[in-house]
Each structure stands twice: as structure tokens, then as C-alpha cells.
Motif scaffolding. Structure first.
Motif, PDB file in Angstrom:
ATOM      1  N   SER A   1      -1.996   8.508 -11.216  1.00  0.00           N
ATOM      2  CA  SER A   1      -1.963   8.557  -9.758  1.00  0.00           C
ATOM      3  C   SER A   1      -3.268   8.044  -9.163  1.00  0.00           C
ATOM      4  O   SER A   1      -3.276   7.279  -8.191  1.00  0.00           O
ATOM      5  CB  SER A   1      -1.690   9.996  -9.295  1.00  0.00           C
ATOM      6  OG  SER A   1      -1.793  10.105  -7.893  1.00  0.00           O
TER       7      SER A   1
ATOM      8  N   ARG B   1       3.819   1.389  -1.192  1.00  0.00           N
ATOM      9  CA  ARG B   1       4.437   1.410  -2.521  1.00  0.00           C
ATOM     10  C   ARG B   1       3.524   2.119  -3.523  1.00  0.00           C
ATOM     11  O   ARG B   1       3.988   2.890  -4.362  1.00  0.00           O
ATOM     12  CB  ARG B   1       4.732  -0.027  -2.957  1.00  0.00           C
ATOM     13  CG  ARG B   1       5.608  -0.139  -4.182  1.00  0.00           C
ATOM     14  CD  ARG B   1       6.249  -1.518  -4.276  1.00  0.00           C
ATOM     15  NE  ARG B   1       5.296  -2.608  -4.351  1.00  0.00           N
ATOM     16  CZ  ARG B   1       5.194  -3.582  -3.452  1.00  0.00           C
ATOM     17  NH1 ARG B   1       5.994  -3.619  -2.393  1.00  0.00           N
ATOM     18  NH2 ARG B   1       4.305  -4.549  -3.589  1.00  0.00           N
ATOM     19  N   LEU B   2       2.225   1.885  -3.419  1.00  0.00           N
ATOM     20  CA  LEU B   2       1.274   2.553  -4.301  1.00  0.00           C
ATOM     21  C   LEU B   2       1.222   4.053  -4.020  1.00  0.00           C
ATOM     22  O   LEU B   2       1.186   4.870  -4.954  1.00  0.00           O
ATOM     23  CB  LEU B   2      -0.117   1.938  -4.130  1.00  0.00           C
ATOM     24  CG  LEU B   2      -0.273   0.496  -4.613  1.00  0.00           C
ATOM     25  CD1 LEU B   2      -1.600  -0.076  -4.122  1.00  0.00           C
ATOM     26  CD2 LEU B   2      -0.207   0.435  -6.138  1.00  0.00           C
TER      27      LEU B   2
ATOM     28  N   ARG C   1      -6.202   1.417  -5.666  1.00  0.00           N
ATOM     29  CA  ARG C   1      -5.824   0.067  -5.246  1.00  0.00           C
ATOM     30  C   ARG C   1      -5.471  -0.018  -3.753  1.00  0.00           C
ATOM     31  O   ARG C   1      -5.252  -1.103  -3.228  1.00  0.00           O
ATOM     32  CB  ARG C   1      -4.639  -0.409  -6.085  1.00  0.00           C
ATOM     33  CG  ARG C   1      -4.960  -0.519  -7.576  1.00  0.00           C
ATOM     34  CD  ARG C   1      -3.723  -0.865  -8.384  1.00  0.00           C
ATOM     35  NE  ARG C   1      -3.139  -2.128  -7.944  1.00  0.00           N
ATOM     36  CZ  ARG C   1      -1.929  -2.549  -8.313  1.00  0.00           C
ATOM     37  NH1 ARG C   1      -1.170  -1.785  -9.100  1.00  0.00           N
ATOM     38  NH2 ARG C   1      -1.467  -3.707  -7.881  1.00  0.00           N
ATOM     39  N   ILE C   2      -5.406   1.144  -3.056  1.00  0.00           N
ATOM     40  CA  ILE C   2      -5.134   1.145  -1.617  1.00  0.00           C
ATOM     41  C   ILE C   2      -6.443   0.975  -0.861  1.00  0.00           C
ATOM     42  O   ILE C   2      -7.442   1.635  -1.167  1.00  0.00           O
ATOM     43  CB  ILE C   2      -4.453   2.463  -1.176  1.00  0.00           C
ATOM     44  CG1 ILE C   2      -3.141   2.677  -1.947  1.00  0.00           C
ATOM     45  CG2 ILE C   2      -4.175   2.446   0.326  1.00  0.00           C
ATOM     46  CD1 ILE C   2      -2.474   4.014  -1.654  1.00  0.00           C
TER      47      ILE C   2
ATOM     48  N   LEU D   1      -3.474   4.312  -9.167  1.00  0.00           N
ATOM     49  CA  LEU D   1      -2.670   3.695  -8.113  1.00  0.00           C
ATOM     50  C   LEU D   1      -3.361   3.793  -6.755  1.00  0.00           C
ATOM     51  O   LEU D   1      -3.415   2.823  -5.995  1.00  0.00           O
ATOM     52  CB  LEU D   1      -1.295   4.356  -8.054  1.00  0.00           C
ATOM     53  CG  LEU D   1      -0.378   4.140  -9.264  1.00  0.00           C
ATOM     54  CD1 LEU D   1       0.910   4.944  -9.111  1.00  0.00           C
ATOM     55  CD2 LEU D   1      -0.045   2.662  -9.437  1.00  0.00           C
TER      56      LEU D   1
ATOM     57  N   GLY E   1       4.385   5.662  -5.372  1.00  0.00           N
ATOM     58  CA  GLY E   1       4.316   5.793  -6.824  1.00  0.00           C
ATOM     59  C   GLY E   1       3.396   6.922  -7.247  1.00  0.00           C
ATOM     60  O   GLY E   1       3.710   7.688  -8.175  1.00  0.00           O
ATOM     61  N   SER E   2       2.271   7.042  -6.554  1.00  0.00           N
ATOM     62  CA  SER E   2       1.333   8.130  -6.842  1.00  0.00           C
ATOM     63  C   SER E   2       1.981   9.492  -6.606  1.00  0.00           C
ATOM     64  O   SER E   2       1.851  10.407  -7.427  1.00  0.00           O
ATOM     65  CB  SER E   2       0.095   7.983  -5.948  1.00  0.00           C
ATOM     66  OG  SER E   2      -0.668   9.166  -5.941  1.00  0.00           O
TER      67      SER E   2
ATOM     68  N   SER F   1       0.829  -1.205   0.000  1.00  0.00           N
ATOM     69  CA  SER F   1       0.000   0.000   0.000  1.00  0.00           C
ATOM     70  C   SER F   1       0.867   1.260   0.000  1.00  0.00           C
ATOM     71  O   SER F   1       0.568   2.230  -0.720  1.00  0.00           O
ATOM     72  CB  SER F   1      -0.925   0.009   1.218  1.00  0.00           C
ATOM     73  OG  SER F   1      -1.857  -1.050   1.159  1.00  0.00           O
TER      74      SER F   1
END
Length: 411
Positions: free
Chosen positions: A185, A21-22, A191-192, A188, A25-26, A19
Motif C-alpha cells: 500500500s 486508481r493508486l 506514486r501519488i 502505491l 488499490g492501496s 492517482s
């Protein structure tokens, strides 16, 4: 600690939490697009109007929403779903930059920038308020360091890329790229898990009661009050340096726009290093020592820059100041995350961001006459002295490593 080892240790956070990591990345993707577009926005308005007043209006539209949200609407970051706030902010900003590519007047550009600023004003505190729920307490300092490093990298890379793109093809391509960055973003962040970003539903006792509760939490907590007082003072330092820098480089050093770019690059590089190393310093020293030292380093860097004989010496001074600035910001985030419970953390972040944004705006408005009166060198020395005062204040107020505030028991 050597850089390869630091990078390896930081990477552990990315491996440990999908999470986070997402979220990382965002932050990296949307931040890169944002800073590419910032250059395009300023150049676009300047070319359309040739007016510094319009450029000022654009810059005010960027930070003013943060002030208003922090002082008036912070409870929404706790009451509403933080995931929906983050995704919604990305969607709104994506739409804004699509419309910016189609805008035909400077008034439309400033209005759209204001809408983007409002979205950002909710997104940033929502992300940092939810961060402690994505990683373990042991990894929280490294997670904050990584997010801040991502922020600083996007500033360095995005401004350079933005300048090149705008020079080559105009602002529209930068707007489309930023719109795409926010769309990615949002994908991504979707997905959290919403339950990870926020611990349960926060009931309202009335909007203004909720607003007051955020202010009360800050006043009653030594760590939170330390951030409010010491970082507000340190923000005056940044306001003075931001305005005086161009005069220091172009007038005192006679280094032109090339020298001005060098100063920006050096400061940005220092900020990347400060953010990257902050967590390792916190593993070896107390929060009090790291926080006060980081702000003091800002001050010493400014004083040394103001006394420098030329830009080639000054760039090393502002690099050190950048290290201190970024490390202190990592400490600020940790102090809030450990000093406020999850149900209050969003509004505490918004209040602090709003307060320091207000100080920055007022400080920059007042710095012009100061630079005219004493010159850029003395302005930098004064800025450094203010930072040393902020460091002393932070040290005296904090004194010891603050304990994490326990979450309320759930039934």
C-alpha cells in the motif's frame, strides 16, 4: 440500473484518474490484510488469556485512537502532508504487524494494536479529505462509492480468509500477510503526487484554535451538522444491533454459530451492493432523498429482522439494512467533501469520525443491559426505531441538495 452497467460506469473513474486508481488499490490491498489480521488478533488474545476483558481491551485499542485524534489532533491532517501521513501510517502499521508476529504476551499485542489504531486514525481522514482533489466533481460520487465498495469487499473476504488461515496455521501468517499488504500500500501511495492530495500549505493559528476551527466549521454548515447529528443517532442503531445480533441468532432463532455467520455475510453483501449502487442513486435523486431513505432502510431492516420467524428470513432483512448503511456512508463522505474546504476537510473528517466512534463505544457498552432487559428481538425493534428517527432528522436538517463550498481564492 443493471449491475454490469454500474460496474462499467464505476470503472470510468479508475480509467480517468491514475492517482485515484493508486488510492483505490492501496485501500483494497491494505483493507484485505487488515481484516485477515483482525480475526487473528482476536483469536490470539482469546487463546492466550481466555479472558473477555483482554478481548475488550483489544477492541477498545482499535477504536479509541479515532476518538482521541478526532477530538484533539484533527488539524494535523490539514497542516501536515496528507501523502506523508498516508505513507507513514502504512509504514507504521507494517512494522506493527511484523512485531505482532514476534510478540510474546497479550499486553504487547494490545499495545501494538493501539499503535496501529493511532496510525489508522490519521490515515482514513487523510484519504477521504484528499479524494476530491484526485477526481472531477462529476466523478466524485462514483469515487466514493468505489472506495466504500473496496472497504466492504475486504471485510467480507478478509474475515473469511482470516478465519481459515488462523484455523489452519495460527495467527502469525495473518500478521505477516497484513504487514506485506501495508508495505505494498505504501508503495502505491508514494506514486501519488502530494500536491494532488492537498491544495497548498495550511498555516496554523495555534493548535487549539485550529481544533476549535474544525468544530466551528461543522456547527456553521448545515450539511456537516446534518452528518454529525443524524449519523450519531444512526450509530446508536448500529451499536444496539452489533451487540444484540449474536443473541438474536443463537437464542431467539436457535441458529447457532452457522446462523450468526450467515447474518454477517448477508449484512456484508448488502453493504457491498449499497456502496456500489449509491452513486447511481445520487445521479437520479437529491442527496436529501437518498440520505434519508438509506438511513430509513437501515431502520426498516432492523425492525423486520427483530420480527422475523427464523434466521432464513432475517438474513434478507439485514441485507437490506446493509444496503442502507453503506449508501448512507457514501452520502456522509460526499456531504463532508462538498461542505468543507480543503484546508478544513481533514479536521472535519476526524471530528466526525471521532464523535461517531465515541457514540458507538458508549452505545455498545449500554446495549448489554438493554438486551438483558427486553430481549434481542425488542432490542432490534428499538434499534430500527432509532434509525427511523435519524432518517427523519437527516431529512429535516438537509432539506435540499447542498452546494459545494467554494475554495478560497489563491493569489
Amino acid at each position: 440500473m443493471r449491475l454490469p452497467l454500474i460496474l462499467t460506469r464505476q470503472a470510468e473513474v479508475l480509467r480517468a484518474s491514475p492517482s485515484f486508481r493508486l488510492l483505490f488499490g492501496s485501500t483494497l490491498i491494505s483493507g484485505l490484510g487488515t481484516w485477515i489480521a483482525v480475526i487473528a488478533l482476536v483469536v490470539d488474545v482469546k487463546d492466550r488469556t481466555g479472558s473477555a476483558v483482554w478481548v475488550s481491551a483489544l477492541l477498545i485499542a482499535d477504536f479509541l485512537p479515532g476518538v482521541a485524534i478526532g477530538l484533539l489532533f484533527g488539524p494535523l491532517v490539514d497542516r501536515l502532508s496528507r501523502k506523508r501521513l498516508l505513507v507513514g501510517a502504512d509504514v507504521v502499521r507494517c512494522a506493527v504487524f511484523i512485531l505482532l508476529a514476534l510478540a510474546v504476551s497479550s499486553g504487547q499485542i494490545v499495545a501494538l494494536a493501539l499503535i496501529a489504531g493511532i496510525a489508522s486514525g490519521f490515515a482514513r481522514p487523510a484519504a477521504y479529505a484528499g479524494l476530491p482533489n484526485l477526481v472531477s466533481e462529476a466523478l466524485l460520487p462514483r469515487a466514493n462509492s468505489l472506495l466504500r465498495t473496496a472497504d466492504q469487499l475486504t471485510v467480507m473476504i478478509g474475515t473469511v480468509v482470516g478465519g481459515v488461515l488462523v484455523a489452519a496455521s495460527g495467527p502469525d501468517l495473518a500478521y505477516w500477510l497484513n504487514a506485506a499488504s501495508f508495505a505494498l500500500s505504501a508503495v502505491l501511495v508514494v506514486r501519488i503526487s502530494a500536491s494532488l492530495l492537498q491544495k497548498g500549505r495550511v498555516e496554523s493559528s495555534g493548535h487549539w484554535h485550529d481544533v476549535a476551527e474544525g468544530f466551528t466549521a461543522i456547527v456553521r454548515s448545515r450539511p456537516l451538522l446534518t452528518v454529525l447529528v443524524s449519523w450519531s443517532i444512526a450509530t446508536v442503531t448500529m451499536a444496539i444491533a452489533n451487540v444484540a445480533e449474536v443473541f438474536l441468532v443463537t437464542v431467539s432463532f436457535d441458529a447457532g454459530s452457522f446462523g450468526y455467520g450467515l447474518m454477517w455475510t448477508a449484512s456484508g453483501l448488502g453493504a457491498v451492493l449499497g456502496a456500489l449502487f449509491a452513486s447511481s442513486w445520487l445521479e437520479k435523486r437529491t442527496m436529501t432523498a437518498v440520505y434519508a431513505s438509506a438511513i430509513a432502510l437501515m431502520g426498516l431492516g432492523d425492525i423486520a429482522a427483530g420480527c422475523s420467524p427464523n434466521v432464513w428470513v432475517a438474513i434478507w432483512c439485514v441485507l437490506l439494512g446493509g444496503v442502507g448503511n453503506a449508501a448512507a456512508i457514501v452520502c456522509n463522505s460526499l456531504l463532508v467533501q462538498r461542505g468543507a474546504t480543503d484546508r478544513l476537510r481533514g479536521r472535519v473528517f476526524t471530528v466526525l469520525i471521532g464523535a461517531t466512534s465515541a457514540v458507538l463505544g458508549i452505545g455498545m457498552a449500554m446495549t448489554g443491559p438493554l438486551v438483558d432487559a427486553v430481549g434481542p428481538r425488542w432490542a432490534y425493534v428499538i434499534a430500527g426505531g432509532v434509525a427511523l428517527g435519524a432518517a427523519t432528522t437527516g431529512f429535516v436538517m438537509l432539506r435540499r441538495e447542498p452546494a459545494q463550498v467554494p475554495e478560497p481564492a489563491t493569489s
